[in-house]
Each structure stands twice: as structure tokens, then as C-alpha cells.
Scaffold this active site. Structure first.
Site, short mmCIF file in Angstrom:
data_model
loop_
_atom_site.label_atom_id
_atom_site.label_comp_id
_atom_site.label_asym_id
_atom_site.label_seq_id
_atom_site.Cartn_x
_atom_site.Cartn_y
_atom_site.Cartn_z
N LEU A 53 -17.33 -4.25 1.30
CA LEU A 53 -18.41 -3.58 0.57
C LEU A 53 -18.27 -3.82 -0.93
CD1 LEU A 53 -18.48 -0.22 2.55
CD2 LEU A 53 -19.73 -2.34 3.01
N ASN B 269 -19.28 3.15 9.67
CA ASN B 269 -18.92 1.75 9.55
C ASN B 269 -18.76 1.08 10.91
OD1 ASN B 269 -18.91 2.00 6.76
ND2 ASN B 269 -16.70 2.15 6.58
N TYR C 275 0.82 -1.21 0.00
CA TYR C 275 0.00 0.00 0.00
C TYR C 275 0.85 1.27 0.00
CZ TYR C 275 -3.55 -3.34 1.68
OH TYR C 275 -4.38 -4.42 1.84
#
Length: 265
Positions: A181, A230, A42
Site C-alpha cells: 500500500l 485486506n 523487526y
């Protein structure tokens, strides 16, 4: 060795802007998250570490997970780059260190003992794997001295991973679901929207509440108000009929499916 206590986590894939990443991590911890997931791939471990340091939450109360890049899975590179991850994170250890993808430089017999070495050396408290097939998962269990603490794979209401969830229960490791999701596809899913509407929740909260109820540890990525939204899913009790309806949805396609993934061989 402290036990691994995984709850809903903050996924940081795609948080490429350092300032945004740092602010999001700090805000998530202040909101109540106690699990932060990053990776060498990342390219944001330094910003994640700054967010952890900027929060008022005690380091020992946070599960910090990172993953070794598939190009770095030779034994020497595992050891070297794991220490580099610690340097970027500004930590003396991580709670969970994953094999990110069992591809490219991955060789089970050579790679996995290096993870045992890092655990023995205190670089990580726990060893995890990610994107493994059932056969590769069984192989890893045979080679590792350390127990597999977690297996992280794509999982959401349209891609429910029943076989790997069953193995997680059988082998007694945490099952961590990334892209919970469906990279946003679940937010526009008509069936999820119907369940969300009759329960007065957003589709995101419904999808995450389903995951939590089914023993999946979701790691949604979010910014701004969605971070708190969330997290609220952990306190949502959907009716059993709605949970069963999600379990019965027609399965869809993977959202994350690189050409060289283990399941494509």
C-alpha cells in the site's frame, strides 16, 4: 522438502508492541491468513511466535518467514542468529529464511553457503532473498545450491518492479511485495480511489487485488478490522480495464530507500 505455498501474508514490520503484535498475528490466522512474515530487524519474533501458538491453526498449515539482519550475514552469525530466531519464535524450523538486505556483512560467496547449510540442517525449508538487484539475484542463483524460493521487494501500484517480476517468472520463484500500500500513500492516491469508487471497494482492497491478480504475493501490515479487509482482496476480481489502468499509472518513488541499499551503489 514440502513445497512453498505462498498466499497473501501478514506483514509485521512496525508491530512493535508485543501484545498488539501477538493479538494481530493470532487474529490474522483465525481470519484465514496462512503466511506470516517477520524479521530479526523487526524485533518482534517472540511476539509473532506467541501469536502463532495462541491460534488454533495447525503450525504445518502456516508459512512462517523471517529474515537475517544485514549485520548478521557473516557465515558464523547467519548460523547462530538463525537458531536464535527459532528460539524467539518458539519453532523448530521456519518455512522460509531470507537474506534481508545484501549490504553490510553480506558477502555472496561467504553468506549464501551458510543458508544452504541451514536448509540442509532443517532450520529452514526454503531460502529466500530480499531487496536484491537483478545482478545480485543472478549471482545468488549461481552460488546457492538451494533454489531461491522467493524474492521480497517493495511493490505496489506506483512502484511495480517490472524487471524483477519478469525475473521471478523466468527463474520460477515467488515474488513477494512488501509495502503493497506504499506505506499508506496508495490509500490517498486519486487514480486508485477512482477505481475503488466505481467498484465499491476500498483503495487498499483494489491495490491488493491488483497484486494478487498480477502474481505478486502482497504482505500488508494491518491491525483490527483491516486484517480481514485486506484478506478479502484474494476474492476480488477487478475488471480487466481497471487492472490495465493500474499497470499504466505513472511510476512513483520508492517508499523504502535506505542510503546503503544495493540499488544505490
Amino acid at each position: 522438502m514440502p513445497p512453498l505455498d505462498l498466499s497473501i501474508g501478514l506483514g509485521t514490520s512496525g508491530l512493535d508492541d508485543p501484545e498488539t503484535c501477538t493479538d494481530t498475528v493470532a487474529a490474522a490466522l483465525e481470519a484465514g491468513y496462512r503466511h506470516v512474515d517477520t524479521a530479526q530487524m523487526y524485533d518482534n519474533e517472540a511476539a509473532v511466535g506467541e501469536g502463532i501458538a495462541a491460534s488454533d491453526v495447525d503450525r504445518d498449515d502456516v508459512v512462517v518467514a523471517t529474515k537475517v539482519h544485514p549485520e548478521n550475514l557473516s557465515p558464523e552469525d547467519v548460523r547462530e542468529t538463525a537458531h536464535e530466531s527459532l528460539d524467539r519464535l518458539g519453532l523448530d524450523r521456519v518455512d522460509l529464511l531470507y537474506v534481508h538486505w545484501p549490504i553490510r556483512a553480506y558477502d555472496a560467496a561467504a553468506t549464501l553457503p551458510a543458508f544452504d547449510d541451514l536448509r540442509d540442517a532443517g532450520v529452514t525449508d526454503h531460502v529466500g532473498v530480499s531487496n536484491f538487484t537483478p545482478d545480485l539475484l543472478r549471482e545468488a542463483r549461481e552460488i546457492l545450491d538451494a533454489p531461491i524460493a522467493a524474492h521480497q521487494v517493495e511493490c505496489h501500484p506506483r512502484f511495480r518492479q517490472p524487471a524483477l517480476r519478469d525475473l521471478a517468472a523466468e527463474f520460477d520463484h515467488d515474488f513477494v511485495g512488501y509495502s503493497p500500500l506504499g506505506r499508506g500513500a496508495i490509500l490517498d492516491d486519486a487514480a486508485i480511489a477512482e477505481i475503488a469508487g466505481r467498484n465499491n471497494y476500498s483503495p487498499a482492497v483494489v491495490a491488493l487485488a491488483w497484486a494478487v491478480d498480477r502474481g505478486i504475493v502482497p504482505i500488508p501490515k494491518a491491525r483490527g478490522a483491516h486484517v480481514q479487509e485486506n484478506l478479502s482482496a484474494v476474492d476480488v476480481d477487478l475488471p480487466a480495464d481497471d487492472l490495465d489502468a493500474i499497470d499504466a499509472l505513472d511510476p512513483g518513488e520508492r517508499q523504502i530507500d535506505p542510503d546503503d541499499a544495493a540499488w544505490s551503489r
